[in-house]
Scaffold this motif. Sequence first.
Motif, mmCIF file in Angstrom:
data_model
loop_
_atom_site.group_PDB
_atom_site.id
_atom_site.type_symbol
_atom_site.label_atom_id
_atom_site.label_comp_id
_atom_site.label_asym_id
_atom_site.label_seq_id
_atom_site.Cartn_x
_atom_site.Cartn_y
_atom_site.Cartn_z
ATOM 1 N N LEU A 7 0.792 -1.228 0.000
ATOM 2 C CA LEU A 7 0.000 0.000 0.000
ATOM 3 C C LEU A 7 0.828 1.284 0.000
ATOM 4 O O LEU A 7 0.517 2.203 -0.759
ATOM 5 C CB LEU A 7 -0.996 0.000 1.162
ATOM 6 N N PRO A 8 1.873 1.408 0.799
ATOM 7 C CA PRO A 8 2.649 2.647 0.755
ATOM 8 C C PRO A 8 3.281 2.934 -0.611
ATOM 9 O O PRO A 8 3.576 4.078 -0.932
ATOM 10 C CB PRO A 8 3.729 2.442 1.824
ATOM 11 N N GLN A 9 3.464 1.910 -1.407
ATOM 12 C CA GLN A 9 4.029 2.097 -2.737
ATOM 13 C C GLN A 9 2.972 2.571 -3.734
ATOM 14 O O GLN A 9 3.315 3.137 -4.768
ATOM 15 C CB GLN A 9 4.658 0.790 -3.226
ATOM 16 N N ILE A 10 1.699 2.335 -3.428
ATOM 17 C CA ILE A 10 0.609 2.693 -4.330
ATOM 18 C C ILE A 10 0.174 4.142 -4.127
ATOM 19 O O ILE A 10 0.039 4.897 -5.070
ATOM 20 C CB ILE A 10 -0.594 1.748 -4.131
ATOM 21 N N GLU A 11 -0.075 4.523 -2.870
ATOM 22 C CA GLU A 11 -0.588 5.860 -2.571
ATOM 23 C C GLU A 11 -0.440 6.177 -1.091
ATOM 24 O O GLU A 11 -0.163 5.310 -0.282
ATOM 25 C CB GLU A 11 -2.052 5.974 -2.982
ATOM 26 N N GLN A 12 -0.665 7.448 -0.778
ATOM 27 C CA GLN A 12 -0.649 7.900 0.605
ATOM 28 C C GLN A 12 -2.026 7.675 1.219
ATOM 29 O O GLN A 12 -3.043 7.821 0.534
ATOM 30 C CB GLN A 12 -0.309 9.396 0.678
ATOM 31 N N PRO A 13 -2.093 7.344 2.500
ATOM 32 C CA PRO A 13 -3.404 7.165 3.136
ATOM 33 C C PRO A 13 -4.090 8.507 3.360
ATOM 34 O O PRO A 13 -3.434 9.542 3.458
ATOM 35 C CB PRO A 13 -3.057 6.505 4.475
ATOM 36 N N ILE A 14 -5.404 8.468 3.426
ATOM 37 C CA ILE A 14 -6.191 9.642 3.794
ATOM 38 C C ILE A 14 -6.480 9.497 5.283
ATOM 39 O O ILE A 14 -7.083 8.521 5.725
ATOM 40 C CB ILE A 14 -7.515 9.711 3.006
ATOM 41 N N ILE A 15 -6.044 10.473 6.039
ATOM 42 C CA ILE A 15 -6.195 10.399 7.485
ATOM 43 C C ILE A 15 -7.123 11.512 7.951
ATOM 44 O O ILE A 15 -7.004 12.653 7.527
ATOM 45 C CB ILE A 15 -4.829 10.504 8.183
ATOM 46 N N TYR A 16 -8.060 11.136 8.803
ATOM 47 C CA TYR A 16 -8.959 12.100 9.423
ATOM 48 C C TYR A 16 -9.098 11.712 10.889
ATOM 49 O O TYR A 16 -8.709 10.614 11.290
ATOM 50 C CB TYR A 16 -10.320 12.138 8.717
ATOM 51 N N TYR A 17 -9.658 12.622 11.656
ATOM 52 C CA TYR A 17 -9.818 12.391 13.084
ATOM 53 C C TYR A 17 -11.297 12.203 13.409
ATOM 54 O O TYR A 17 -12.138 13.002 13.001
ATOM 55 C CB TYR A 17 -9.251 13.573 13.876
ATOM 56 N N LYS A 18 -11.572 11.152 14.154
ATOM 57 C CA LYS A 18 -12.947 10.828 14.536
ATOM 58 C C LYS A 18 -13.604 11.989 15.278
ATOM 59 O O LYS A 18 -14.786 12.280 15.074
ATOM 60 C CB LYS A 18 -12.943 9.563 15.403
ATOM 61 N N THR A 19 -12.854 12.683 16.105
ATOM 62 C CA THR A 19 -13.394 13.826 16.850
ATOM 63 C C THR A 19 -13.839 14.936 15.903
ATOM 64 O O THR A 19 -14.851 15.590 16.143
ATOM 65 C CB THR A 19 -12.350 14.365 17.849
ATOM 66 N N ILE A 20 -13.107 15.123 14.793
ATOM 67 C CA ILE A 20 -13.490 16.160 13.834
ATOM 68 C C ILE A 20 -14.762 15.742 13.093
ATOM 69 O O ILE A 20 -15.618 16.578 12.798
ATOM 70 C CB ILE A 20 -12.332 16.484 12.873
ATOM 71 N N VAL A 21 -14.915 14.458 12.823
ATOM 72 C CA VAL A 21 -16.157 13.957 12.212
ATOM 73 C C VAL A 21 -17.327 14.271 13.147
ATOM 74 O O VAL A 21 -18.362 14.797 12.718
ATOM 75 C CB VAL A 21 -16.091 12.439 11.939
ATOM 76 N N ASN A 28 -17.401 13.425 5.311
ATOM 77 C CA ASN A 28 -16.839 14.068 4.123
ATOM 78 C C ASN A 28 -16.216 15.427 4.443
ATOM 79 O O ASN A 28 -15.146 15.764 3.934
ATOM 80 C CB ASN A 28 -17.907 14.210 3.040
ATOM 81 N N ALA A 29 -16.880 16.209 5.282
ATOM 82 C CA ALA A 29 -16.322 17.512 5.668
ATOM 83 C C ALA A 29 -15.022 17.319 6.451
ATOM 84 O O ALA A 29 -14.065 18.082 6.276
ATOM 85 C CB ALA A 29 -17.334 18.308 6.491
ATOM 86 N N ALA A 30 -14.970 16.292 7.298
ATOM 87 C CA ALA A 30 -13.752 16.019 8.064
ATOM 88 C C ALA A 30 -12.612 15.597 7.143
ATOM 89 O O ALA A 30 -11.479 16.067 7.295
ATOM 90 C CB ALA A 30 -14.014 14.947 9.120
ATOM 91 N N VAL A 31 -12.895 14.731 6.180
ATOM 92 C CA VAL A 31 -11.867 14.300 5.231
ATOM 93 C C VAL A 31 -11.374 15.503 4.425
ATOM 94 O O VAL A 31 -10.168 15.699 4.250
ATOM 95 C CB VAL A 31 -12.406 13.193 4.290
ATOM 96 N N PHE A 32 -12.293 16.326 3.941
ATOM 97 C CA PHE A 32 -11.955 17.510 3.153
ATOM 98 C C PHE A 32 -11.062 18.451 3.959
ATOM 99 O O PHE A 32 -10.004 18.877 3.503
ATOM 100 C CB PHE A 32 -13.243 18.212 2.723
#
Length: 121
Positions: A7-21, A28-32
């Motif tokens: 996976l690290p060779q394919i792409e970077q992970p999308i990281i968000y915080y549960k508290t922000i959700v 979606n707003a948290a990911v953005f």
Amino acid sequence: MRIDKILPQIEQPIIYYKTIVEFLGSLNAAVFLCYFAFLDERGENSVVIAKTSKEIEDDTGLTIKQQKTARKILKERGYLKEELRGIPATIHYIFDWDKFNNDLINFINKKVLRNFEKMFL
């Protein structure tokens, strides 16, 4: 080969915080928002960040419709301003990180207080 090596060779992970959700009431707003916080933290542009909807979709997986909904939530709360610039026009995103941080801190403090009250009162 193990997936954690591939996976690290394919792409970077999308990281968000549960508290922000929870705070924004929208995954979606948290990911953005977290995506742009990551870009800003990397120094791509600390004040104004220009990205096309296609670039955002490629990087986050959020469709244009999901992006519009996320942007609407963030604008309504006063965390995001947008300007159209250039030909062809590209949206330039301007985040009010101070307002977001202050509101998030207040939310977290209230959440901690509620949890404390549940435990001890």
